[in-house]
Design a protein around this motif. Structure first.
Motif, PDB file in Angstrom:
ATOM      1  N   CYS A   1      -6.643   1.689   4.816  1.00  0.00           N
ATOM      2  CA  CYS A   1      -6.331   3.125   4.874  1.00  0.00           C
ATOM      3  C   CYS A   1      -7.578   3.942   4.564  1.00  0.00           C
ATOM      4  O   CYS A   1      -7.834   4.963   5.194  1.00  0.00           O
TER       5      CYS A   1
ATOM      6  N   CYS B   1      -4.709   0.872   0.146  1.00  0.00           N
ATOM      7  CA  CYS B   1      -5.489  -0.286   0.582  1.00  0.00           C
ATOM      8  C   CYS B   1      -6.805   0.143   1.233  1.00  0.00           C
ATOM      9  O   CYS B   1      -6.972   1.307   1.611  1.00  0.00           O
TER      10      CYS B   1
ATOM     11  N   CYS C   1       0.846  -1.191   0.000  1.00  0.00           N
ATOM     12  CA  CYS C   1       0.000   0.000   0.000  1.00  0.00           C
ATOM     13  C   CYS C   1       0.887   1.249   0.000  1.00  0.00           C
ATOM     14  O   CYS C   1       1.863   1.323   0.752  1.00  0.00           O
TER      15      CYS C   1
END
Ligand SMILES: [Zn+2]
Lengths: 85, 355
Positions: free
Chosen positions: B52, B49, B29
């Motif tokens: 997040c 991702c 990510c």
């Protein structure tokens, strides 16, 4: 939302987040005793399902023996949704 | 590396080594650094991702942390003072549980009992830290050492068989999960027996769910959580598991209708690793140099990481470290640096021999 919808949302969650092989899972199987989830997993599941269904389990709900199986949780969620409606 | 890996039948085949290699090379990510090898991780067009994206704003994160902190404050006002202690601290001698013990004692004024489980793999420096730190703090301290025969069997079975739930692999390695289960059980049993209402551990986000900042345990929950897992442990580790993973009826009876608060205060506190080390160092704690990147007390930890990597294809500290990045307590580069620094088993031949 029907009971089947609720059950399938729970099963999706168990498969995707708890990595449970849901094809091998009986709906009334105790998730803790069968080793599919552990105590931390149980706590995680409760919070995640509250978010998904936008409900809040009561302390009494959490103490119910049936909250450890998919069919049991689905029934409790259905009654929460009904009360909120 | 390969030689140390073949001791006494515990070995990593070519396929496992390939998994570790693929992990190190894997995409991550662009924000928190979590690997796409971690279950369920998908990156969007910007390489971010879903964890997040779901994380919320810095302000929301800070609000959540403060809320966990308030929950802890509330527990502290609720706990009774029947026994000799206010709180039992599951004390590993590592930096996080040292900080937990320090703050609860010094800042919250709790009369704590520190309990360490010697799993047979604590580093000498960690054991020294346990004694020095508790003495300097003026805290009572006890160490419980289960028979090594049981521990060895438990760890080996944890590596060789699938003992834990699939999801537990997202939080920790199999050996760590076994140890965490045994430690939790010992703390709960001791707290009930000594009539202490509060237990504190030093876990961080990722190691336990966020909601584990405060867990309320009554007799019903305990039976459900501990006893349901017991048969499972007995099946893998033998009947002796009863002693280490069960709560006998006479102990449960002692709990009556009281509530036991199992807490992880670190989840509600701001986290700054360097500041923690600096602060606990003032109380005689010394940073060990023999416990690897991710542990400050246990020499088995890195071995557990290797076996977890070859089995699952992702690092057991993935959630913990990237969670710190998401919360702004660690940089992405630091997290990735630690995750990709695969432990060298040659440094753990003593551990492999003991296993
Ligand atoms: Zn991310």
């Amino acid at each position: 939302m029907t009971i089947q919808d609720i059950q399938s949302t729970i099963l999706d969650y168990l498969r995707d987040d708890m990595l449970v092989d849901v094809d091998q899972l009986e709906l009334d199987q105790n998730l803790l005793a069968s080793g599919h989830i552990d105590s931390f997993g149980f706590i995680e599941m409760i919070t995640s399902l509250e978010k998904k269904f936008q409900i809040k389990f009561t302390d009494d709900d959490i103490q119910k023996p049936e909250i450890t199986s998919v069919s049991g949780i689905a029934d409790i969620i259905a009654s929460r949704i009904e009360k909120a409606a | 590396m390969s030689q140390a890996l073949k001791i006494e039948g515990l070995k990593i085949e070519e396929e496992g080594l390939q998994k570790i290699h693929d992990y190190v090379e894997s995409e991550r990510c662009s924000h928190c650094g979590i690997s796409v090898k971690f279950p369920g991780i998908k990156l969007d067009d910007d390489g971010v991702c879903h964890l997040c994206k779901d994380e919320g704003t810095r302000q929301e994160i800070e609000e959540l942390r403060k809320n966990l902190n308030r929950q802890l404050d509330e527990v502290i006002t609720k706990i009774g003072k029947r026994g000799d202690y206010d709180c039992i601290v599951a004390y590993s001698g590592g930096k996080d549980s040292s900080m937990t013990l320090l703050k609860l004692t010094r800042d919250y004024g709790l009369n704590c009992l520190a309990i360490t489980i010697d799993n047979g793999f604590l580093s000498d420096s960690a054991i020294k830290n346990c004694h020095a730190f508790t003495q300097e703090l003026g805290v009572d301290f006890t160490m419980f050492t289960p028979s090594f025969g049981f521990m060895r069997n438990m760890y080996r079975k944890s590596i060789e068989n699938k003992v834990h739930s699939n999801a537990s692999a997202k939080r920790a390695s199999a050996v760590c999960n076994s140890c965490i289960g045994l430690i939790n059980n010992h703390m709960i049993k001791t707290a009930i027996s000594m009539e202490v209402d509060m237990i504190a551990g030093g876990y961080l986000g990722g190691q336990v769910p966020k909601d584990a900042a405060v867990m309320e345990m009554n007799a019903n929950n305990l039976v459900r959580f501990r006893e349901s897992a017991l048969d499972h442990y007995k099946m893998h580790f033998g009947d002796e598991a009863q002693k280490f993973f069960g709560i006998p009826p006479h102990v449960l009876e002692k709990l009556g209708d009281r509530t036991l608060y199992v807490t992880n205060p670190m989840l509600g506190w701001e986290y700054d690793k360097e500041a923690i080390i600096k602060e606990i160092s003032q109380y005689g704690w010394e940073k060990p140099s023999d416990t690897g990147q991710h542990s400050s007390n246990c020499r088995l930890n890195d071995v557990g990481i290797i076996f977890h990597l070859k089995e699952s294809g992702f690092h057991p500290y993935e959630t913990e470290l990237t969670d710190l990045v998401r919360k702004g307590f660690m940089t992405r580069e630091d997290a990735i640096g630690k995750l990709n620094d695969i432990p060298d088993l040659d440094q753990y031949s003593d551990v492999m021999q003991k296993l």
